[in-house]
Design an enzyme around this catalytic site. Structure first.
Site, PDB file in Angstrom:
ATOM      1  N   CYS A  95      16.327 -49.793  16.564  1.00 21.52           N
ATOM      2  CA  CYS A  95      15.756 -48.762  15.408  1.00 21.52           C
ATOM      3  C   CYS A  95      14.346 -48.117  16.159  1.00 21.52           C
ATOM      4  O   CYS A  95      14.595 -47.153  16.967  1.00 21.52           O
ATOM      5  CB  CYS A  95      15.472 -49.135  14.265  1.00 21.52           C
ATOM      6  N   HIS A 226      19.976 -52.461  12.408  1.00 21.76           N
ATOM      7  CA  HIS A 226      19.253 -53.469  12.505  1.00 21.76           C
ATOM      8  C   HIS A 226      20.019 -54.998  12.577  1.00 21.76           C
ATOM      9  O   HIS A 226      20.163 -55.506  11.458  1.00 21.76           O
ATOM     10  CB  HIS A 226      18.145 -53.730  11.359  1.00 21.76           C
ATOM     11  N   GLU A 228      19.367 -57.576  13.545  1.00 23.17           N
ATOM     12  CA  GLU A 228      18.238 -58.712  13.453  1.00 23.17           C
ATOM     13  C   GLU A 228      18.180 -59.023  11.850  1.00 23.17           C
ATOM     14  O   GLU A 228      17.756 -60.085  11.496  1.00 23.17           O
ATOM     15  CB  GLU A 228      17.115 -58.622  13.964  1.00 23.17           C
TER      16      GLU A 228
HETATM   17  N1  GLN Z   1      13.133 -49.292  10.904  1.00 24.18           N
HETATM   18  C1  GLN Z   1      12.641 -48.561  11.782  1.00 24.18           C
HETATM   19  O1  GLN Z   1      12.351 -49.078  13.048  1.00 24.18           O
HETATM   20  C2  GLN Z   1      12.398 -47.080  11.444  1.00 24.18           C
HETATM   21  C3  GLN Z   1      12.209 -46.358  12.576  1.00 24.18           C
HETATM   22  C4  GLN Z   1      11.314 -45.135  12.375  1.00 24.18           C
HETATM   23  N2  GLN Z   1       9.845 -45.385  12.076  1.00 24.18           N
HETATM   24  C5  GLN Z   1      12.039 -44.090  11.543  1.00 24.18           C
HETATM   25  O2  GLN Z   1      11.752 -43.958  10.514  1.00 24.18           O
HETATM   26  O3  GLN Z   1      12.889 -43.416  11.949  1.00 24.18           O
END
Ligand code: GLN
Length: 264
Positions: A95, A226, A228
């Site tokens: 992400c 994600h 994880e």
């Molecule tokens: N969960 C995250 O890592 C979000 C990544 C980034 N802050 C976004 O909003 O795209």
């Protein structure tokens, strides 16, 4: 060989504990290390078998998600990072970590262009909203990334991002990504649903439904979802209603990466 996994911490990164748990369940020994510990020389990247850049809101997403941490990494740790990648050790950006790897120019890499100008970026979701939902992912069988390729079935994992849409400079770039095996993961429809894929199965409008990319060497993987946060059975939204699972789907990816790192 036993694998020590460095989980990078930086201002605004918030899924480092989740990433550490996933690495631990996958058989590695995770260590959460702040970028300043690496930059100051107290810890050496070269002493680790794999690197994880977790999700979050590094530097408050200022100037675009991942941009500032990418600059920080390249300037303070660029050389060590390049050596780590050249050695073939796994680097996984999740992400915000994926955004960092793309903005740092590590993903998808050069695409064999003479000028090496970035042809791929991550930008605002097509919905113009933060998307927080579960999605289904499948590996691209032709990917160069061994830990993605070994996902032999679709997996269910969550996404939570505002800037997850892969945008390309032109259509030729999509063909290049495909031909070079740099597309690692794609969004797909829910298991058992044979409709054509569209929003919300593709949560951000990424071209080619791309969810994850790798580099030409195959050892650097970035993905918006994600895994994880899908390592325990109880993390799945329907865990009380469906047949009991032994573990979350996301653990497969970590196990593959740890096994790959252990064999180096
Ligand atoms: N969960 C995250 O890592 C979000 C990544 C980034 N802050 C976004 O909003 O795209």
């Amino acid at each position: 060989m036993h694998v020590r996994a460095l989980i990078l911490r930086a201002p605004g990164i918030n899924r480092d504990r989740d990433a550490a748990l996933a690495c631990e369940l996958a058989g590695a020994t995770p260590e959460r290390i702040h970028i300043n510990q690496l930059a100051g020389g107290a810890v050496r990247l070269a002493d680790y078998g794999m690197l994880l850049i977790p999700g979050g809101f590094s530097y408050g997403d200022h100037l675009g998600a991942g941009r500032l941490l990418a600059i920080d990494l390249v300037h303070r740790l660029g050389e060590a990072l390049h050596r780590f990648v050249e050695d073939g050790r796994p680097v996984i950006g999740i992400c915000n970590g994926f955004q960092v790897l793309v903005k740092a120019g590590l993903l998808p890499g050069c695409l064999a262009e003479p000028d090496c100008a970035p042809a791929v970026t991550l930008t605002d979701n097509a919905s113009e909203r933060f998307e927080c939902r579960w999605v289904t992912l499948e590996a691209n069988p032709g990917t160069r990334c061994p830990f993605a390729r070994d996902l032999t079935r679709p997996i269910e994992v969550p996404v939570a991002h505002g800037e997850g849409r892969i945008a390309l400079r032109d259509e030729a770039t999509l063909a290049l990504l495909e031909a070079q095996g740099l597309i690692a993961l794609r969004y797909t429809t829910a298991i058992g649903d044979d409709q054509a894929i569209s929003y919300p199965a593709n949560p951000n409008g990424s071209v080619g439904h791309i969810a994850g990319l790798c580099n030409a060497q195959g050892n650097v993987l970035g993905l918006m979802p994600h895994p994880e946060n899908a390592v325990l059975p109880q993390q799945h939204p329907r865990w009380t209603r469906e047949e009991a699972r032994d573990e979350g789907d996301g653990l497969l990816l970590f196990r593959n990466a740890v096994r790959y790192a252990a064999a180096l």
